[in-house]
Motif scaffolding. Structure first.
Motif, mmCIF file in Angstrom:
data_model
loop_
_atom_site.group_PDB
_atom_site.id
_atom_site.type_symbol
_atom_site.label_atom_id
_atom_site.label_comp_id
_atom_site.label_asym_id
_atom_site.label_seq_id
_atom_site.Cartn_x
_atom_site.Cartn_y
_atom_site.Cartn_z
ATOM 1 N N GLN A 1 0.845 -1.191 0.000
ATOM 2 C CA GLN A 1 0.000 0.000 0.000
ATOM 3 C C GLN A 1 0.887 1.250 0.000
ATOM 4 O O GLN A 1 1.743 1.409 0.875
ATOM 5 C CB GLN A 1 -0.905 0.001 1.234
ATOM 6 N N PRO B 1 1.312 5.208 0.551
ATOM 7 C CA PRO B 1 0.597 6.284 1.245
ATOM 8 C C PRO B 1 0.017 7.326 0.284
ATOM 9 O O PRO B 1 0.597 7.611 -0.770
ATOM 10 C CB PRO B 1 1.684 6.897 2.143
ATOM 11 N N ASP B 2 -1.105 7.887 0.659
ATOM 12 C CA ASP B 2 -1.792 8.855 -0.200
ATOM 13 C C ASP B 2 -0.920 10.064 -0.499
ATOM 14 O O ASP B 2 -0.973 10.614 -1.614
ATOM 15 C CB ASP B 2 -3.096 9.316 0.454
ATOM 16 N N ASP B 3 -0.129 10.506 0.482
ATOM 17 C CA ASP B 3 0.665 11.708 0.219
ATOM 18 C C ASP B 3 1.820 11.430 -0.743
ATOM 19 O O ASP B 3 2.298 12.341 -1.427
ATOM 20 C CB ASP B 3 1.157 12.364 1.509
ATOM 21 N N VAL C 1 1.444 9.388 -3.402
ATOM 22 C CA VAL C 1 0.752 9.463 -4.692
ATOM 23 C C VAL C 1 0.504 10.919 -5.072
ATOM 24 O O VAL C 1 0.730 11.332 -6.218
ATOM 25 C CB VAL C 1 -0.570 8.670 -4.642
ATOM 26 N N ALA C 2 0.059 11.723 -4.108
ATOM 27 C CA ALA C 2 -0.222 13.138 -4.382
ATOM 28 C C ALA C 2 1.046 13.883 -4.765
ATOM 29 O O ALA C 2 1.027 14.750 -5.659
ATOM 30 C CB ALA C 2 -0.876 13.781 -3.159
ATOM 31 N N TRP C 3 2.163 13.561 -4.111
ATOM 32 C CA TRP C 3 3.432 14.231 -4.423
ATOM 33 C C TRP C 3 3.878 13.903 -5.835
ATOM 34 O O TRP C 3 4.251 14.794 -6.602
ATOM 35 C CB TRP C 3 4.506 13.814 -3.412
ATOM 36 N N ARG D 1 1.984 12.970 -8.272
ATOM 37 C CA ARG D 1 1.053 13.588 -9.205
ATOM 38 C C ARG D 1 1.434 15.043 -9.454
ATOM 39 O O ARG D 1 1.426 15.518 -10.599
ATOM 40 C CB ARG D 1 -0.374 13.490 -8.665
ATOM 41 N N SER E 1 3.389 11.576 5.996
ATOM 42 C CA SER E 1 3.105 10.207 6.434
ATOM 43 C C SER E 1 4.310 9.521 7.047
ATOM 44 O O SER E 1 4.187 8.464 7.669
ATOM 45 C CB SER E 1 2.611 9.376 5.247
ATOM 46 N N THR F 1 -1.551 11.333 -14.122
ATOM 47 C CA THR F 1 -2.483 10.288 -13.679
ATOM 48 C C THR F 1 -1.869 8.915 -13.879
ATOM 49 O O THR F 1 -1.925 8.051 -12.989
ATOM 50 C CB THR F 1 -3.808 10.391 -14.446
ATOM 51 N N ASP G 1 -1.264 7.917 -10.057
ATOM 52 C CA ASP G 1 -2.471 7.205 -9.625
ATOM 53 C C ASP G 1 -2.526 5.762 -10.126
ATOM 54 O O ASP G 1 -3.219 4.933 -9.527
ATOM 55 C CB ASP G 1 -3.711 7.955 -10.102
ATOM 56 N N THR H 1 0.332 2.640 -7.881
ATOM 57 C CA THR H 1 -0.616 1.754 -7.199
ATOM 58 C C THR H 1 -0.758 0.407 -7.903
ATOM 59 O O THR H 1 -1.661 -0.368 -7.585
ATOM 60 C CB THR H 1 -1.994 2.423 -7.091
#
Length: 307
Positions: free
Chosen positions: A6, A8-10, A12-14, A16, A60, A260, A264, A268
């Motif tokens: 998994q 971390p969301d941050d 993926v955001a970084w 992006r 995170s 993307t 994203d 993932t």
């Protein structure tokens, strides 16, 4: 092969945000120099990522780092003297993006996504390309100027419309067959990165009155599955190229923004190919030979936060 961890969301955001800025900067390069050679857009993409390559600690607790390597487009001018037979080269992909995931010091997962880049040609098809004779001629072309210049070079209009072609993407080419073979044997790893202006239609008038500044692209750099792009070639004669609108029609299931696809989807594990030590040899073949198919590579390392 172990399940993909998994992310971390941050993280993926970084990623992006980093690739979104690279997308914008490549678009800006394209519209300011509409006949720029394709390999210079590859160079611009890698250059745009370099400022964010230092290790970065995120909220995170994850640490992200990127390493870049770019040998440029010389591979297209022919095989090197030590690599036989000496014939004009083609390539399976231009840019490799590798992802390595760590828990502490332990490498726990790795994957690769390959991008074959093609640029949209303006309607006059006036695009610079690699020229072996010109390359060997070297700097003489800059020094030995003609006594007069064609005014048409200074005063012209570059128009990008839905009917414009991806001029170097040719039906029936050996490159198409090679991409299909690699994706069949290794798994779906090669995607198309299509360089477009930030918006279509667009007209750029020479001489420029000022530098064109691009905000968030409406179109810009797009990634498509190879199958969708190759579907746009069906019905074309060998050597013919698909239009912007034809690729958009057949690629509705992909047609991702660059950021993307990279953040994203690749991070993932929804695109690209995860690989273990048993497949290292195949990945090394893509990357380690300077005469090989890849001109540039980005290695993204993610150290996951401690539990």
């Amino acid at each position: 092969m172990s399940p993909w961890p998994q992310i971390p969301d941050d993280v993926v955001a970084w990623f992006r945000s980093v690739f979104a800025e690279a997308n914008r900067r490549v678009c800006e390069r394209l519209v300011n120099v509409p006949n720029i050679r394709e390999t210079s857009l590859d160079d611009g993409l890698i250059e745009a990522l370099i400022p964010d390559t230092a290790p970065r600690l995120l909220a995170s607790g994850a640490v992200v780092r990127m390493d870049t390597h770019n040998i440029g487009g010389l591979r297209r001018l022919g095989w090197p003297d030590w690599d036989y037979p000496r014939v004009r080269r083609w390539e399976t992909a231009d840019i490799a993006i590798l992802v390595f995931v760590y828990r502490g010091e332990q490498l726990v997962a790795k994957k690769v996504g390959l991008l074959q880049s093609k640029r949209l040609y303006p309607d006059n098809n006036d695009v610079d390309d690699e020229d072996e004779a010109g390359f060997r001629y070297g700097m003489n072309a800059f020094i030995r100027r003609e006594p007069t210049q064609a005014l048409g070079v200074l005063h012209r209009t570059f128009r990008f419309t839905p009917d414009c072609l991806y001029g170097a993407l040719e039906a029936g080419s050996q490159q198409i067959a090679s991409i299909e073979r690699l994706n069949a044997e290794f798994g779906k790893a090669v995607y198309y990165l299509l360089y477009n202006p930030h918006e279509v239609p667009l007209a750029v008038q020479y001489p420029l009155r000022q530098r064109i500044v691009v905000g968030e692209p409406t179109v810009g750099c797009r990634v498509f599955e190879a199958d969708h792009v190759h579907a746009a070639l069906s019905g074309l004669k060998d050597g013919e190229a698909p239009s912007f609108s034809a690729v958009a029609r057949t690629g509705t299931a992909s047609n991702w923004r660059l950021e993307t696809w990279a953040a994203d989807l690749l991070l993932t594990c929804q695109v690209g190919q995860a690989f273990d030590d048993d497949r290292d040899g195949a990945v090394r073949y893509f990357l380690e030979r300077r005469s090989g198919p890849i001109g540039a590579a980005l290695a993204a390392s993610i150290t996951l936060p401690e539990d």
